[in-house]
Design a protein around this motif. Structure first.
Motif, PDB file in Angstrom:
ATOM      1  N   GLU A 131      -0.814  -6.421  -6.845  1.00 22.06           N
ATOM      2  CA  GLU A 131      -1.710  -6.070  -5.751  1.00 22.06           C
ATOM      3  C   GLU A 131      -1.432  -4.682  -5.165  1.00 22.06           C
ATOM      4  OE1 GLU A 131      -4.320  -7.999  -4.969  1.00 22.06           O
ATOM      5  OE2 GLU A 131      -3.595  -9.113  -6.729  1.00 22.06           O
TER       6      GLU A 131
ATOM      7  N   PRO B 277      -7.142   1.973 -12.374  1.00 24.99           N
ATOM      8  CA  PRO B 277      -7.336   0.872 -11.418  1.00 24.99           C
ATOM      9  C   PRO B 277      -6.320   0.903 -10.282  1.00 24.99           C
ATOM     10  CG  PRO B 277      -7.558   0.062 -13.658  1.00 24.99           C
ATOM     11  CD  PRO B 277      -7.078   1.477 -13.778  1.00 24.99           C
ATOM     12  N   ARG B 278      -6.819   0.721  -9.056  1.00 26.40           N
ATOM     13  CA  ARG B 278      -6.032   0.605  -7.828  1.00 26.40           C
ATOM     14  C   ARG B 278      -5.398   1.936  -7.396  1.00 26.40           C
ATOM     15  NH1 ARG B 278      -6.397  -4.489  -6.490  1.00 26.40           N
ATOM     16  NH2 ARG B 278      -4.934  -4.355  -4.748  1.00 26.40           N
TER      17      ARG B 278
ATOM     18  N   THR C  83      -1.416  -0.807  -4.355  1.00 26.01           N
ATOM     19  CA  THR C  83      -2.420   0.258  -4.417  1.00 26.01           C
ATOM     20  C   THR C  83      -1.732   1.594  -4.163  1.00 26.01           C
ATOM     21  OG1 THR C  83      -2.975   0.108  -2.062  1.00 26.01           O
ATOM     22  CG2 THR C  83      -4.254  -1.255  -3.599  1.00 26.01           C
TER      23      THR C  83
ATOM     24  N   ARG D  15       3.246  -1.944 -10.882  1.00 22.50           N
ATOM     25  CA  ARG D  15       2.180  -2.949 -10.828  1.00 22.50           C
ATOM     26  C   ARG D  15       2.490  -4.189 -11.672  1.00 22.50           C
ATOM     27  NH1 ARG D  15      -3.623  -2.210 -11.858  1.00 22.50           N
ATOM     28  NH2 ARG D  15      -3.549  -4.305 -10.991  1.00 22.50           N
TER      29      ARG D  15
ATOM     30  N   ARG E 262       0.839  -1.196   0.000  1.00 19.32           N
ATOM     31  CA  ARG E 262       0.000   0.000   0.000  1.00 19.32           C
ATOM     32  C   ARG E 262       0.876   1.249   0.000  1.00 19.32           C
ATOM     33  NH1 ARG E 262      -4.913   0.981   4.332  1.00 19.32           N
ATOM     34  NH2 ARG E 262      -5.768   2.895   3.393  1.00 19.32           N
TER      35      ARG E 262
ATOM     36  N   THR F 224      -6.622   5.604  -5.701  1.00 17.15           N
ATOM     37  CA  THR F 224      -7.720   6.291  -5.032  1.00 17.15           C
ATOM     38  C   THR F 224      -7.327   7.739  -4.761  1.00 17.15           C
ATOM     39  OG1 THR F 224      -8.411   4.254  -3.928  1.00 17.15           O
ATOM     40  CG2 THR F 224      -9.227   6.322  -3.012  1.00 17.15           C
TER      41      THR F 224
END
Length: 403
Positions: A260, A281-282, A262, A255, A227, A284
């Motif tokens: 996985e 994607p991934r 983010t 990625r 993360r 935020t």
């Protein structure tokens, strides 16, 4: 202490934070008087809160609330004033005759032993002859000339031609006003060097910003996972550029190795160019959040991929204080002793795409490296970058000037 920027609440920006922190530190040990202005949007509660912290406050209304029948402000804004007198119109536009009269009377009466200006915009009130009456110091929170110089060299704004015209004028202005003081303080080593290059007769001292560690507790868990978080005001040009660079160039390559992974872009007022990154994607885009501390504590890695800014970043200090492993550019780590011979490794340095992928990958895969950075980063802030330590340095310089 003169601060035309009202220093409360100290969460409005770095200027307020630095000024308020130095005020409260010095006020515990010395008889201190603050001369300041309150902006139009200030609330009575903030004024009362400042007075509770600093008893001796002389607070004037902002210039826009003052009757000014002379037409001085309109004349001051003309570019001709800049050419003839050397003071940028935006500083003149905040000039208060009432503050000037107050200071003239105080200095003439010998009421004070020392005078400091918190920020270059306050130099306009200081008369050159005051040097003969008492020590005077200017704490330059950000060099005007240095900022324009960097923007011109990096083409960081669209006002390139205007900056080129203003640059020699700002250089002359900064050299001129620094000459009114017995001592000059900067918040970054880069600006210290810039001002020394002006061949000033006045000594220039570097005193960095700090943190209130009680507000940035070290996390208790060495977070695994993949993360990534980038925190900053997402309407600032430097942060917009950094968010897009990392999201569009670094993150796709990362990625491919770590599907996985983010990325969270956390910060107030995200510009449209940042908001659209949330469609990837991934990734935020959070906008304003209740607490950035939680995002730092949850993240595996924090990145600060700034490419065109100068000065020590408060966000870098905050990340290191929380013990979150940090990967940042040379700009993001400016002035921080985080690596090198005999220096405990406290953060990972990266500038190009491959460097970011390599450094973040190592932190994803190596819990011991994450723990090492976490421990060393927190220790660095505790030792060198608290407001207590900054206040000590500032006080020592002031005492030296009066001895």
């Amino acid at each position: 202490m003169i601060s035309s920027t009202f220093p409360y609440p100290p969460i409005q920006g770095k200027t307020q934070m630095r000024t308020f922190s130095l005020l409260t530190y010095l006020n515990k040990r010395h008889d201190l008087t603050l001369v300041t202005q309150f902006p139009e949007q200030i609330i009575e509660e903030d004024i009362n809160s400042l007075r509770q912290q600093i008893e001796n406050c002389i607070i004037f209304p902002s210039v826009s609330r003052e009757a000014n029948s002379s037409g001085f402000l309109n004349k001051a804004k003309q570019l001709g004033v800049f050419f003839q007198q050397g003071t940028p119109p935006r500083f003149l536009s905040h000039y208060s005759l009432k503050i000037q009269e107050c200071l003239d009377q105080a200095i003439d009466s010998g009421e004070f032993d020392l005078l400091t200006c918190e920020g270059s915009s306050n130099e306009i009130y200081v008369r050159p002859q005051w040097r003969e009456k008492l020590p005077t110091l200017i704490n330059i929170h950000r060099s005007v000339w240095g900022t324009y110089k960097h923007q011109t060299e990096t083409q960081a704004t669209e006002s390139g031609l205007r900056n080129q015209i203003n640059l020699p004028l700002l250089r002359r202005y900064e050299k001129q006003y620094c000459g009114k003081f017995l001592s000059v303080v900067t918040t970054s080593k880069t600006e210290q060097k810039l001002l020394k290059d002006l061949k000033l007769e006045t000594p220039v001292t570097f005193i960095p910003n700090g943190l209130d560690l009680s507000k940035f507790p070290k996390r208790t868990v060495n977070q695994g996972g993949q993360r990534i978080v980038f925190i900053g005001a997402m309407d600032k040009p430097g942060n917009i550029d950094a968010a897009r660079f990392f999201s569009l160039e670094v993150f796709p390559k990362l990625r491919k190795r770590y599907p996985e992974a983010t990325l969270e872009l956390v910060g107030i007022r995200p510009a449209p160019e940042v908001k659209e990154l949330g469609q990837i994607p991934r990734i935020t885009v959070t906008g304003q959040v209740p607490s950035v501390i939680e995002y730092l504590h949850w993240a595996t890695v924090c990145v600060i991929p700034i490419r065109n800014s100068t000065g020590t970043k408060i966000r870098s200090l905050q990340t290191l204080a929380t013990g979150t492993p940090l990967v940042a550019s040379d700009y993001g780590l400016e002035g921080l002793p985080i690596d090198g011979t005999g220096v405990p490794l406290s953060a990972m340095r990266a500038n190009g795409v491959d460097e970011y992928v390599y450094a973040i990958g190592r932190l994803f895969e190596q819990p011991k490296l994450r723990e090492k950075l976490s421990i060393n980063g927190r220790a660095l802030i505790e030792k060198e970058y608290t407001w207590e330590r900054t206040g000590e340095r500032y006080e020592q310089l002031l005492i030296h000037l009066t001895s």
